[in-house]
Design a protein around this motif. Structure first.
Motif, PDB file in Angstrom:
ATOM      1  N   ILE A 269       0.842  -1.201   0.000  1.00  0.00           N
ATOM      2  CA  ILE A 269       0.000   0.000   0.000  1.00  0.00           C
ATOM      3  C   ILE A 269       0.881   1.256   0.000  1.00  0.00           C
ATOM      4  O   ILE A 269       0.658   2.198  -0.757  1.00  0.00           O
ATOM      5  CB  ILE A 269      -0.938   0.013   1.227  1.00  0.00           C
ATOM      6  CG1 ILE A 269      -1.924  -1.152   1.153  1.00  0.00           C
ATOM      7  CG2 ILE A 269      -1.697   1.337   1.332  1.00  0.00           C
ATOM      8  CD1 ILE A 269      -2.720  -1.361   2.438  1.00  0.00           C
ATOM      9  N   GLY A 273       1.378   4.047  -3.072  1.00  0.00           N
ATOM     10  CA  GLY A 273       1.087   5.472  -2.878  1.00  0.00           C
ATOM     11  C   GLY A 273       2.195   6.338  -3.481  1.00  0.00           C
ATOM     12  O   GLY A 273       1.933   7.287  -4.218  1.00  0.00           O
ATOM     13  N   ARG A 276       2.004   6.139  -7.202  1.00  0.00           N
ATOM     14  CA  ARG A 276       0.928   6.935  -7.792  1.00  0.00           C
ATOM     15  C   ARG A 276       1.390   8.395  -7.930  1.00  0.00           C
ATOM     16  O   ARG A 276       1.046   9.092  -8.864  1.00  0.00           O
ATOM     17  CB  ARG A 276      -0.310   6.845  -6.891  1.00  0.00           C
ATOM     18  CG  ARG A 276      -1.595   6.658  -7.676  1.00  0.00           C
ATOM     19  CD  ARG A 276      -2.726   6.254  -6.759  1.00  0.00           C
ATOM     20  NE  ARG A 276      -2.475   4.963  -6.157  1.00  0.00           N
ATOM     21  CZ  ARG A 276      -2.700   4.677  -4.869  1.00  0.00           C
ATOM     22  NH1 ARG A 276      -3.155   5.595  -4.056  1.00  0.00           N
ATOM     23  NH2 ARG A 276      -2.457   3.476  -4.415  1.00  0.00           N
ATOM     24  N   GLN A 569      -6.019   9.062  -0.080  1.00  0.00           N
ATOM     25  CA  GLN A 569      -6.328   7.735  -0.578  1.00  0.00           C
ATOM     26  C   GLN A 569      -5.457   6.687   0.112  1.00  0.00           C
ATOM     27  O   GLN A 569      -5.932   5.611   0.465  1.00  0.00           O
ATOM     28  CB  GLN A 569      -6.084   7.712  -2.081  1.00  0.00           C
ATOM     29  CG  GLN A 569      -6.870   6.649  -2.774  1.00  0.00           C
ATOM     30  CD  GLN A 569      -6.554   6.608  -4.247  1.00  0.00           C
ATOM     31  OE1 GLN A 569      -5.481   7.035  -4.680  1.00  0.00           O
ATOM     32  NE2 GLN A 569      -7.474   6.081  -5.012  1.00  0.00           N
ATOM     33  N   LEU A 570      -4.199   7.048   0.326  1.00  0.00           N
ATOM     34  CA  LEU A 570      -3.276   6.133   1.006  1.00  0.00           C
ATOM     35  C   LEU A 570      -3.783   5.834   2.417  1.00  0.00           C
ATOM     36  O   LEU A 570      -3.856   4.678   2.840  1.00  0.00           O
ATOM     37  CB  LEU A 570      -1.885   6.764   1.055  1.00  0.00           C
ATOM     38  CG  LEU A 570      -0.826   6.009   1.830  1.00  0.00           C
ATOM     39  CD1 LEU A 570      -0.360   4.806   1.042  1.00  0.00           C
ATOM     40  CD2 LEU A 570       0.365   6.897   2.146  1.00  0.00           C
ATOM     41  N   THR A 573      -7.069   3.798   2.246  1.00  0.00           N
ATOM     42  CA  THR A 573      -6.838   2.420   1.812  1.00  0.00           C
ATOM     43  C   THR A 573      -6.266   1.591   2.960  1.00  0.00           C
ATOM     44  O   THR A 573      -6.714   0.477   3.235  1.00  0.00           O
ATOM     45  CB  THR A 573      -5.861   2.389   0.618  1.00  0.00           C
ATOM     46  OG1 THR A 573      -6.375   3.230  -0.405  1.00  0.00           O
ATOM     47  CG2 THR A 573      -5.698   0.992   0.090  1.00  0.00           C
ATOM     48  N   ARG A 574      -5.298   2.153   3.653  1.00  0.00           N
ATOM     49  CA  ARG A 574      -4.687   1.423   4.758  1.00  0.00           C
ATOM     50  C   ARG A 574      -5.731   1.145   5.841  1.00  0.00           C
ATOM     51  O   ARG A 574      -5.818   0.041   6.369  1.00  0.00           O
ATOM     52  CB  ARG A 574      -3.517   2.216   5.321  1.00  0.00           C
ATOM     53  CG  ARG A 574      -2.675   1.414   6.265  1.00  0.00           C
ATOM     54  CD  ARG A 574      -1.631   2.268   6.914  1.00  0.00           C
ATOM     55  NE  ARG A 574      -0.628   2.684   5.957  1.00  0.00           N
ATOM     56  CZ  ARG A 574       0.019   3.837   6.027  1.00  0.00           C
ATOM     57  NH1 ARG A 574      -0.254   4.702   6.962  1.00  0.00           N
ATOM     58  NH2 ARG A 574       0.920   4.139   5.137  1.00  0.00           N
ATOM     59  N   GLY A 640      -5.725   1.526  -4.707  1.00  0.00           N
ATOM     60  CA  GLY A 640      -6.232   2.414  -3.669  1.00  0.00           C
ATOM     61  C   GLY A 640      -7.744   2.441  -3.688  1.00  0.00           C
ATOM     62  O   GLY A 640      -8.372   2.245  -4.727  1.00  0.00           O
ATOM     63  N   TYR A 643     -11.436   7.599  -4.005  1.00  0.00           N
ATOM     64  CA  TYR A 643     -11.549   8.770  -3.140  1.00  0.00           C
ATOM     65  C   TYR A 643     -12.374   9.850  -3.818  1.00  0.00           C
ATOM     66  O   TYR A 643     -12.141  10.207  -4.965  1.00  0.00           O
ATOM     67  CB  TYR A 643     -10.161   9.329  -2.814  1.00  0.00           C
ATOM     68  CG  TYR A 643     -10.232  10.693  -2.204  1.00  0.00           C
ATOM     69  CD1 TYR A 643     -10.616  10.855  -0.875  1.00  0.00           C
ATOM     70  CD2 TYR A 643      -9.969  11.827  -2.956  1.00  0.00           C
ATOM     71  CE1 TYR A 643     -10.725  12.111  -0.325  1.00  0.00           C
ATOM     72  CE2 TYR A 643     -10.078  13.092  -2.411  1.00  0.00           C
ATOM     73  CZ  TYR A 643     -10.453  13.221  -1.092  1.00  0.00           C
ATOM     74  OH  TYR A 643     -10.571  14.460  -0.550  1.00  0.00           O
TER      75      TYR A 643
END
Ligand SMILES: Nc1ncnc2c1ncn2[C@@H]1O[C@H](COP(=O)(O)OP(=O)(O)OP(=O)(O)O)[C@@H](O)[C@H]1O
Ligand SMILES: [K+]
Ligand SMILES: [Mg+2]
Length: 686
Positions: A269, A273, A276, A569-570, A573-574, A640, A643
């Protein structure tokens, strides 16, 4: 945005998994595994069950051992796939790094050159680069102006201007000069260049765990320990009730209970990030900065070169009554002869165009002492041998200087300065004094700068995301107000010194806000270093690029919108995958414990609500499910969670519901399905 090469986001399939397999296998070594406590427990369990399966082979033992190895492998696969993207980008960047021969100026050789290999350059060397040649190393343009093709680094094909003096003086090794000739002072050792750092970054070689990641890892390790103790404590209880469980079953149970899903995907993850960001042409030095970006409250931007294009050009000489335009132009040019800033050079050019004033050679102005421009004095000029002095600069600075020489401040200058400021231009007041006389104001030079296109809409978007924008500039309040209004920033701070910028950041941080800063100039460097997220424009100075924790290769000040989205988003997602993982493990517990014990107590049969085939098939199904979930979630970890700009608490609630409930339900369905598929196999009892 100019996305960099590589697979588009979301493109993820069996081919990518297969390509990452060798790297995933290499990661099976204990040294690498030990870095991830959760997966290390699985790794140890896999080794232990393998030994037991070899000692007394049987279908169940072999199958559990094999699937535990798969679990570990899938985790490594997630990381390897995430790293694979960066590797492809690094390979593309390496192509920009080829052997160059540098034309080094021999010190005191009166312009004599010698050819040396690019790798032998030292910090401080002066090299000449002409049209068609590659810049041999990172440095600062100290002479000349050229258009440069930086596509090797930025992926952007439009050439950029690099020139001495101003905020566009950084020259990057590996880029190609398209026209003219520049002299570059080397500022980075070979091997420690921007390109080298970029390659290391996209390869993930320098990636370190962020504080948030470390905290989560500790939590996961603690949970693992708790379950380890709980499973160990199960054995005496089972033995007491007449049927101790086999070690293989206990290991399998442990693996199902510990948070393997998030443990397996956590590092992927983080890498995804950063990746991205690279795709958006942003290089982040640390994952910490990416996370901080997700929570930014205030964005500070510098004006010239960030909100505006940054090539402030002189467009007009406006003399005060009683002074001719030619006289003003002459003085302004004199004050600019040694001024290597874009502003200074443009004044020399305008004086030549309008009044045919030939640019005097520095040498012809005998014994002159030049006063260079600095952001603190906001003034530049020259003191001539015969006692004449000329200054140009910000109105307040020049008027103060005039007073110091005993001169009177001129009321006529006010309206001239105000008119230029109100239109968004920068007024430079010019004043001069004859030998031994007090100085007098001659007039104003109008500097024009253009606001970057489309910026207003982007600031509105930042506002919707809840981010406050503040423009900080060394320019006067009237110009600042005009530009701030036109660009649509929320607030501005004018006549700001580098210290003012830092004070503002400290104030914001003291009020508990996370601050992002975008800038390009050497005078922005301290503030970029202090901000939680410091985004330097690639077009800016080396000092700025080194001080910040991100570099935007597109030099787009509103790139922060994308950076913030990626950061959010990171974090989301986590959080989502952690929620899913924990809910999943709880559900697995209730799915398999009853099935495990029905063999012992026929009375427990009614607890086996899922109707699993046998204790063995229940345990194996859970292990298989546990491993497959990791693979199934790799795409989500890399892509991700979607968002959309929305309040943080609403997003959180939505995700908790979706991934929490989802995590609770899927194991029941998944384990039942796998149990149905494997129950006909021999060796699973029943
Ligand atoms: N070459 C120069 N000679 C004399 N005065 C200058 C020169 N360049 C700029 N100035 C004056 O000094 C002021 C401050 O310039 P500086 O470059 O520090 O800030 P800025 O570029 O206007 O702001 P920002 O921080 O947004 O880049 C300018 O507004 C201008 O009045
Ligand atoms: K698990
Ligand atoms: Mg600036």
């Amino acid at each position: 945005m100019t996305g960099r090469g590589g697979a588009p986001p979301g493109a993820f399939g069996p081919r990518r998994l297969l390509a990452a397999l060798p790297a995933a296998l290499r990661k099976l070594g204990p040294r690498h595994m030990a870095r991830n406590p959760v997966m290390f427990v699985v790794w140890t369990g896999a080794a232990l069950t393998t030994v037991l399966a070899l000692a007394s082979p049987g279908f169940f033992a072999v199958a559990v051992a094999a699937w535990l190895w798969c679990t570990v492998l899938f985790a490594n696969l997630a990381e390897a796939v995430a790293e694979g993207r960066g590797r492809a980008q690094a390979a593309a960047l390496r192509r920009a790094k080829h052997e160059t021969v540098a034309r080094r100026l021999v010190p005191d050789g009166d312009g004599r050159e010698e050819e040396v290999p690019g790798v032998r350059l030292r910090v401080g060397d002066l090299v000449v680069v002409e049209a068609g040649q590659t810049v041999p190393g990172d440095g600062e343009v100290v002479e000349g102006i050229a258009s440069v093709d930086e596509s090797a680094i930025t992926g952007e094909s439009a050439p950029v201007i690099r020139e001495s003096g101003g905020d566009r003086s950084a020259a990057t090794g590996g880029t190609r000069v398209l026209s003219d000739r520049i002299v570059v002072r080397i500022t980075a050792k070979p091997g420690d260049s921007f390109l080298d750092r970029m390659i290391a970054l996209v390869e993930g070689a320098t990636r370190q765990k962020t504080p948030n990641e470390v905290a989560l890892s500790i939590l996961l390790a603690a949970l693992t320990t708790v379950f380890l103790l709980a499973v160990t404590a199960l054995q005496p209880a089972a033995a007491y009730s007449g049927g101790p469980q086999s070690v293989i079953v206990l290991v399998a149970l442990l693996v199902c209970l510990i948070p393997t899903t998030i443990g397996a995907l956590l590092s992927a993850i983080g890498i995804a990030g950063m990746d991205r960001l690279v795709r958006h042409n942003v290089l982040a030095v640390s994952g910490r900065a990416v996370e901080a970006a997700g929570d930014v409250d205030t964005l500070l931007l510098d004006k010239t070169g960030t909100i505006t294009l940054g090539n402030r050009q002189a467009t007009e000489f406006v003399p005060v009554p009683g002074v001719s335009e030619a006289e003003l132009a002459d003085a302004a040019q004199l004050a600019s002869l040694a001024d290597e800033t874009p502003e200074g050079r443009s004044i020399v050019v305008l004086a030549k165009e309008r009044h045919g004033l030939r640019a005097r050679e520095e040498g012809q102005v005998t014994g002159a002492a030049f006063v260079p421009f600095s952001a603190r004095t906001r003034m530049s000029g020259v003191d001539l041998d015969d006692g004449r002095m000329v200054r140009k600069g910000a109105a307040a600075a020049v008027i103060t200087w005039v007073r110091e020489t005993g001169g009177a401040s001129l009321t006529e200058i006010g309206p001239l300065v105000d008119a230029i400021s109100a239109s968004g231009g920068t007024p430079l007041v010019v004043a001069a004094c004859a030998p031994g006389q007090p100085a007098r104001v001659l007039g104003v030079v109008r500097l024009k700068d253009i606001i970057k296109a489309g910026i207003r809409k982007r600031f509105a978007e930042l506002r919707r995301m809840g981010i406050r924008t503040v423009m900080i500039t060394g320019d006067n309040p009237a110009t600042a107000a005009a530009i701030a209004h036109e660009a649509g920033v929320d607030h501005f701070l004018a006549e700001a010194t580098p210290e003012d910028k830092m004070r503002l950041i400290r104030q914001e941080q003291a009020d508990g806000r996370l601050v992002a800063m975008t800038g390009d100039g050497t005078n922005d460097a301290p503030a970029l270093a202090l901000a939680d997220v410091g985004v330097a424009m690639n077009a800016g100075t080396n000092a700025a690029k080194e001080a910040g924790n991100m570099v935007d290769l597109d030099s787009n000040p509103t790139k922060l919108i994308e950076i913030v989205e990626i950061g959010k988003q990171l974090l989301i997602t986590r959080g989502a995958l952690t929620t899913f993982s924990l809910a999943n493990d709880v559900a697995k517990y209730f799915a398999i414990i009853p099935a495990m014990f029905t063999g012992l107590h026929p009375g427990l049969r009614h607890l086996n609500v899922m109707g699993l085939h046998s204790p063995e098939s229940a345990v194996l199904s859970a292990v298989v499910f546990n491993a497959l979930v990791i693979v199934a979630l790799i795409p989500l970890a890399l892509r991700g969670v979607a968002y959309r700009p929305a309040g943080a608490s609403r997003l959180l609630r939505r995700n908790l519901a979706l991934y929490g409930v989802g995590g609770l339900i899927t194991p029941f369905a998944g384990i039942k399905l796998i149990d149905l598929l494997i129950s006909p196999l021999p060796g699973l009892g029943g």
